[in-house]
Design a protein around this motif. Structure first.
Motif, PDB file in Angstrom:
ATOM      1  N   VAL A 553      66.941 -10.589  -6.232  1.00  0.00           N
ATOM      2  CA  VAL A 553      67.443  -9.284  -6.708  1.00  0.00           C
ATOM      3  C   VAL A 553      68.852  -9.118  -6.599  1.00  0.00           C
ATOM      4  N   ALA A 554      69.717  -9.102  -7.534  1.00  0.00           N
ATOM      5  CA  ALA A 554      70.974  -8.987  -7.154  1.00  0.00           C
ATOM      6  C   ALA A 554      71.748  -8.203  -8.313  1.00  0.00           C
ATOM      7  N   HIS A 555      72.934  -7.830  -7.730  1.00  0.00           N
ATOM      8  CA  HIS A 555      74.155  -7.049  -8.570  1.00  0.00           C
ATOM      9  C   HIS A 555      75.151  -7.891  -8.951  1.00  0.00           C
ATOM     10  N   ARG A 556      75.380  -8.802  -8.028  1.00  0.00           N
ATOM     11  CA  ARG A 556      76.279  -9.660  -8.379  1.00  0.00           C
ATOM     12  C   ARG A 556      75.761 -10.992  -9.245  1.00  0.00           C
ATOM     13  N   LEU A 557      76.310 -10.886 -10.503  1.00  0.00           N
ATOM     14  CA  LEU A 557      75.613 -11.768 -11.402  1.00  0.00           C
ATOM     15  C   LEU A 557      75.869 -13.262 -11.161  1.00  0.00           C
ATOM     16  N   SER A 558      76.952 -13.434 -10.424  1.00  0.00           N
ATOM     17  CA  SER A 558      77.582 -14.593 -10.201  1.00  0.00           C
ATOM     18  C   SER A 558      76.493 -15.670  -9.337  1.00  0.00           C
ATOM     19  N   THR A 559      75.940 -14.785  -8.571  1.00  0.00           N
ATOM     20  CA  THR A 559      74.760 -15.581  -7.761  1.00  0.00           C
ATOM     21  C   THR A 559      73.512 -15.978  -8.259  1.00  0.00           C
ATOM     22  N   ILE A 560      73.447 -15.597  -9.643  1.00  0.00           N
ATOM     23  CA  ILE A 560      71.955 -15.642 -10.171  1.00  0.00           C
ATOM     24  C   ILE A 560      72.186 -16.623 -11.786  1.00  0.00           C
ATOM     25  N   ARG A 561      73.632 -17.023 -11.867  1.00  0.00           N
ATOM     26  CA  ARG A 561      73.702 -17.990 -12.625  1.00  0.00           C
ATOM     27  C   ARG A 561      72.907 -19.029 -12.946  1.00  0.00           C
ATOM     28  N   ASN A 562      72.422 -19.735 -11.817  1.00  0.00           N
ATOM     29  CA  ASN A 562      71.608 -20.864 -11.863  1.00  0.00           C
ATOM     30  C   ASN A 562      70.128 -20.591 -11.932  1.00  0.00           C
ATOM     31  N   ALA A 563      69.647 -19.420 -12.003  1.00  0.00           N
ATOM     32  CA  ALA A 563      68.206 -19.138 -12.027  1.00  0.00           C
ATOM     33  C   ALA A 563      67.593 -19.587 -13.415  1.00  0.00           C
ATOM     34  N   ASP A 564      66.342 -20.204 -13.165  1.00  0.00           N
ATOM     35  CA  ASP A 564      65.669 -20.573 -14.425  1.00  0.00           C
ATOM     36  C   ASP A 564      65.508 -19.570 -15.215  1.00  0.00           C
ATOM     37  N   ARG A 565      65.226 -18.201 -14.918  1.00  0.00           N
ATOM     38  CA  ARG A 565      65.165 -17.182 -16.062  1.00  0.00           C
ATOM     39  C   ARG A 565      65.747 -15.776 -15.321  1.00  0.00           C
ATOM     40  N   ILE A 566      66.278 -14.844 -16.218  1.00  0.00           N
ATOM     41  CA  ILE A 566      66.787 -13.744 -15.610  1.00  0.00           C
ATOM     42  C   ILE A 566      66.049 -12.402 -16.471  1.00  0.00           C
ATOM     43  N   VAL A 567      65.700 -11.588 -15.461  1.00  0.00           N
ATOM     44  CA  VAL A 567      64.775 -10.340 -15.888  1.00  0.00           C
ATOM     45  C   VAL A 567      65.792  -9.295 -15.994  1.00  0.00           C
ATOM     46  N   LEU A 568      66.329  -8.712 -17.081  1.00  0.00           N
ATOM     47  CA  LEU A 568      67.369  -7.710 -17.226  1.00  0.00           C
ATOM     48  C   LEU A 568      66.195  -6.463 -17.256  1.00  0.00           C
ATOM     49  N   MET A 569      66.613  -5.548 -16.360  1.00  0.00           N
ATOM     50  CA  MET A 569      65.875  -4.168 -16.342  1.00  0.00           C
ATOM     51  C   MET A 569      66.779  -3.022 -16.590  1.00  0.00           C
ATOM     52  N   LYS A 570      66.181  -2.339 -17.547  1.00  0.00           N
ATOM     53  CA  LYS A 570      66.961  -1.026 -17.974  1.00  0.00           C
ATOM     54  C   LYS A 570      65.666  -0.079 -18.504  1.00  0.00           C
ATOM     55  N   GLU A 571      65.841   1.260 -17.838  1.00  0.00           N
ATOM     56  CA  GLU A 571      65.080   2.311 -18.101  1.00  0.00           C
ATOM     57  C   GLU A 571      63.494   1.922 -18.298  1.00  0.00           C
ATOM     58  N   GLY A 572      62.998   1.099 -17.381  1.00  0.00           N
ATOM     59  CA  GLY A 572      61.819   0.779 -17.292  1.00  0.00           C
ATOM     60  C   GLY A 572      61.264  -0.331 -18.141  1.00  0.00           C
ATOM     61  N   SER A 573      62.062  -0.747 -18.993  1.00  0.00           N
ATOM     62  CA  SER A 573      61.655  -2.090 -19.826  1.00  0.00           C
ATOM     63  C   SER A 573      62.315  -3.315 -19.141  1.00  0.00           C
ATOM     64  N   THR A 574      62.061  -4.428 -19.963  1.00  0.00           N
ATOM     65  CA  THR A 574      62.724  -5.716 -19.589  1.00  0.00           C
ATOM     66  C   THR A 574      63.160  -6.616 -20.619  1.00  0.00           C
ATOM     67  N   THR A 575      64.041  -7.320 -20.465  1.00  0.00           N
ATOM     68  CA  THR A 575      64.456  -8.453 -21.491  1.00  0.00           C
ATOM     69  C   THR A 575      64.796  -9.701 -20.674  1.00  0.00           C
ATOM     70  N   VAL A 576      64.006 -10.826 -21.080  1.00  0.00           N
ATOM     71  CA  VAL A 576      64.077 -11.961 -20.298  1.00  0.00           C
ATOM     72  C   VAL A 576      64.750 -13.394 -20.839  1.00  0.00           C
TER      73      VAL A 576
END
Length: 598
Positions: A553-576
Motif C-alpha cells: 500500500v503506497a502513496h509514493r508511486l516511485s516505490t511501486i514502479r517495479n510491482a508486477d501489477r498495480i491496483v488503482l482504487m477510486k470510489e470503491g472500484s479498481t483498475t488493474v
C-alpha cells in the motif's frame, strides 16, 4: 430452571456474577460459614447451663435453653456426668472446632480468590484475542486497558468484601436463629429494631453504588487520556502543548479524587453510626422486656449474647457491603466487557482446513462498507504466489481495507474471498495468518531485546539464533546490531525511541523474515521516512521480490514502479495493470504520476 436463572440474574446480580465464574465454590464458602456459625452457637449456648451450675451445682434447667435443650439432654443421656468440667470441656470442643473450620474457610477463600482473579485475567485476555478486528478498532482503548488492569484489582477487592459480607450475613442469620430458639420475644423486638435501622441506610447504599459507577467511567476516561498522552508525547512536547493536554488529565484526576473521597466519607459514616444505633435498640428492648413483659434475665442475657454476636457481625456486614458497593461499578463494567467480548467474538466453523502454504488469493465480487460508507464495490481480484501487487489511490479509497481483508482481519459484507480455492471461512485462520507478515508506517517495537523483537520470544536455540542472524542480514541491519555493545541482547526503548525510523523498519522486516512468512504486507511502510532511508528500505523490499507474495500500500508511486501489477482504487472500484499500462489507460493514474513528478 430458566425462570430461576432469570430471577437470580435480576435480583441477585452480584451473586450471579460471582457464581458465573466460581460455580460450586460459592456454595462451599457458604457451607463453611454455616458450620462456623453453628459451632459457635453451640459453644455460646452452653453459657446458660454453665451459669446455672455455678449458681447451683445440683440444678440445671434444660428448658431455659428452649429448642436448644437437646445439648443438655445429650450430655445427661450419655455416661458423662453433667458438671462444671463437662460443660467447659464441651465449650472448648465447640470453639476449638470452630477455629479449625474458620482456618480452613480462610485458606479456601484466599485460594478461590486468587484462582478467580487469575481466571478472570486469562478469560479477558483470551476474549480480547478472539475479538473481531472490526469491533476492536472502534472500541475505547482506555477502557480496555483499565478493565484488564486497574478494574481487575478492584474486582479482587469486590470479591473479598462481598464474600466477607456473605459470610457475616450467614453468621447473623445463624445467631439470630439461636436467639429465637432461646427467647423469641426478645429476638423479635431486636429484629424489628434492626430492620428499622437498616431502612436508614438504604438511600446511602444507593448513593454509594451510583458514585462507584461514575468513578469507573471517569477512570476509563483517565486511562484513555494517559494512552493518548504517552502515544503522542513527542508531538505534544515538540509543539509546546504538553501542559494544555495535561490539564485534561489533571481535571480527570481531580474528579477521580473527589469521587474516591466521597465514597470514603460515606463508608466512614456507615461504619461509625451503626453501633450507636444498634446499642440504642438493644437497651430499649431489654428495658421493655424486663419492666413490661416480666421476662427472666438469664435467657435474655444468653439471647443477648447471640444478638451481640449477630449485631457485631451485622456492623461488619454493613461496612463490608458498603465497601463492596464502592467497587460495584467495576463489576458492572467487567460484566459488560465480558458480554461484549462474547457477543463480538469471531465466529469459527468446526472442522476448518489448515493450509500448508499460500498458493493463491482471490476476491470475487467483494463488497465492504463502514456503516453507510461503501468502501469496496463488487471487487474481483486474483493474486498468484510470488506476485508483487501494489495498491494506490487517494486517502479513504480502501487501500488499507482491502489488505486487511486479504490478511483475514476483516470479513466481507458480501461476495467471496478464497485462499487456495478454499473459502476463507473454511480455513483455520491461525494457520493462514501465521504465514502473513505485516509492516506498517508505524513499526511495532517492543520494550525488549532486539532478539525478542525479531524472534518474538522464541527460545534461544542454535537453530533460532541462526534464523535470527539470517533475518537481520537479509533486512540489512546486521552491521547495526553487531556494532552495539550487547548486540542482539540490547534492550530497545518503548516504541523504539532509541532507534531511527529506518532502523525500526528494518527490525520489523527482519521479524517477518524470521517468521518465514509467505505473504508480506507493506502498508505505507516507507511513507514516514526521509528519501535516503526510503531508498535503502525500498532496495531491501525489491530484493524480496519473487521470494514472497508481496502486497504494497503506497502513496509514493516511485516505490511501486517495479510491482508486477498495480491496483488503482477510486470510489470503491479498481483498475488493474502494470505501471506503464495504467499510465496509458487511466487518466487518473497519469495525473497522480504527473503530480508526484515521477
Amino acid at each position: 430452571m430458566e425462570q430461576l436463572k432469570r430471577f437470580i440474574r435480576k435480583y441477585f446480580q452480584s451473586f450471579s456474577f460471582f457464581y458465573s465464574h466460581l460455580k460450586h465454590r460459592v456454595f462451599i464458602v457458604v457451607g463453611l460459614s454455616i458450620v462456623i456459625g453453628i459451632l459457635d452457637g453451640f459453644g455460646l449456648s452452653l453459657f446458660l447451663p454453665l451459669l446455672q451450675i455455678v449458681d447451683n451445682p445440683e440444678s440445671v434447667e434444660p428448658e431455659s435453653l428452649g429448642n436448644l435443650r437437646f445439648l443438655v439432654d445429650f450430655i445427661e443421656n450419655s455416661t458423662i456426668p453433667l458438671n462444671l468440667l463437662t460443660v467447659l470441656g464441651f465449650m472448648i470442643f465447640f470453639f476449638f472446632s470452630k477455629g479449625a473450620v474458620q482456618y480452613l474457610a480462610g485458606v479456601y477463600k484466599v485460594t478461590v480468590q486468587q484462582w478467580f482473579i487469575k481466571n478472570l485475567r486469562l478469560k479477558n485476555i483470551h476474549g480480547l484475542n478472539e475479538l473481531k478486528y472490526s469491533y476492536f478498532v472502534g472500541t475505547d482503548a482506555g477502557r480496555i486497558q483499565n478493565t484488564l488492569t486497574g478494574e481487575v484489582d478492584r474486582i479482587a477487592n469486590a470479591f473479598q468484601n462481598y464474600f466477607f459480607a456473605l459470610q457475616y450475613a450467614i453468621l447473623v442469620s445463624v445467631y439470630t436463629i439461636f436467639a429465637f430458639t432461646i427467647d423469641s420475644v426478645f429476638a423479635i423486638l431486636v429484629t424489628i429494631g434492626g430492620i428499622l435501622s437498616d431502612l436508614l441506610y438504604k438511600n446511602l447504599y444507593r448513593y454509594v453504588k451510583s458514585t462507584s459507577r461514575s468513578l469507573t467511567g471517569e477512570t476509563n476516561f483517565f486511562q484513555n487520556l494517559v494512552l493518548q498522552h504517552v502515544g503522542n508525547y513527542k508531538y505534544l512536547k515538540a509543539t509546546g502543548t504538553l501542559e494544555k493536554f495535561s490539564s485534561k488529565l489533571e481535571k480527570s484526576a481531580v474528579k477521580i479524587e473527589k469521587r474516591n473521597k466521597k465514597i470514603g466519607k460515606l463508608n466512614a459514616l456507615l461504619g461509625s453510626a451503626r453501633e450507636p444505633i444498634l446499642i440504642i435498640v438493644v437497651v430499649t428492648v431489654i428495658y421493655v422486656q424486663i419492666n413490661f413483659l416480666g421476662s427472666e434475665l438469664g435467657p435474655i442475657l444468653i439471647s443477648l449474647l447471640f444478638f451481640y454476636r449477630a449485631l457485631s457481625y451485622l456492623m461488619q456486614l454493613q461496612i463490608r457491603w458498603s465497601k463492596f458497593l464502592s467497587f460495584s461499578g467495576s463489576m458492572e463494567n467487567m460484566a459488560s466487557f465480558g458480554r461484549e467480548l462474547k457477543v463480538n467474538k469471531e465466529s469459527v466453523k468446526a472442522n476448518r482446513i489448515s493450509i500448508k502454504s499460500i498458493e493463491m488469493l482471490e476476491m470475487d465480487k467483494a463488497n465492504f462498507s463502514y456503516g453507510n460508507q461503501k468502501v469496496l464495490n463488487n471487487i474481483s481480484l486474483k493474486i498468484e504466489k510470488f506476485e508483487t501487487i501494489a495498491f494506490v489511490g487517494e486517502s479513504g479509497s480502501g487501500k488499507t481495507t482491502i489488505v486487511n481483508i486479504l490478511s483475514g482481519l476483516l470479513p466481507l459484507d458480501s461476495g467471496s474471498y478464497y485462499v487456495n480455492d478454499k473459502n476463507i471461512g473454511d480455513i483455520e485462520t491461525e494457520s493462514f495468518q501465521q504465514k502473513v507478515g505485516y509492516i506498517t508506517q508505524d513499526p511495532v517495537i517492543f520494550n525488549d531485546t532486539i532478539f525478542n523483537n525479531v524472534a518474538l520470544w522464541s527460545p534461544e536455540t542454535e537453530e533460532n539464533k541462526t534464523k535470527f542472524w539470517n533475518a537481520v542480514n537479509e533486512a540489512s541491519i546486521l552491521d547495526f546490531v553487531n556494532a552495539l555493545p550487547n548486540k542482539e541482547n540490547t534492550v530497545l526503548d518503548n516504541n523504539g525511541a532509541n532507534l531511527s525510523g529506518g532502523q525500526k523498519q528494518r527490525i520489523s522486516i527482519a521479524r517477518e523474515l524470521f517468521k518465514t512468512v509467505e505473504l508480506l504486507i507493506l502498508d505505507e511502510a516507507t511513507s514516514a521516512l526521509d528519501s535516503e532511508t526510503e531508498n535503502i528500505i525500498q532496495k531491501n523490499i525489491d530484493a524480496l521480490k519473487g521470494k514472497y507474495t508481496i502486497l504494497i500500500v503506497a502513496h509514493r508511486l516511485s516505490t511501486i514502479r517495479n510491482a508486477d501489477r498495480i491496483v488503482l482504487m477510486k470510489e470503491g472500484s479498481t483498475t488493474v495493470g502494470t505501471f506503464n499500462e495504467l499510465l496509458t489507460k487511466s487518466k487518473y493514474f497519469h495525473k497522480l504520476v504527473e503530480l508526484q513528478e515521477i
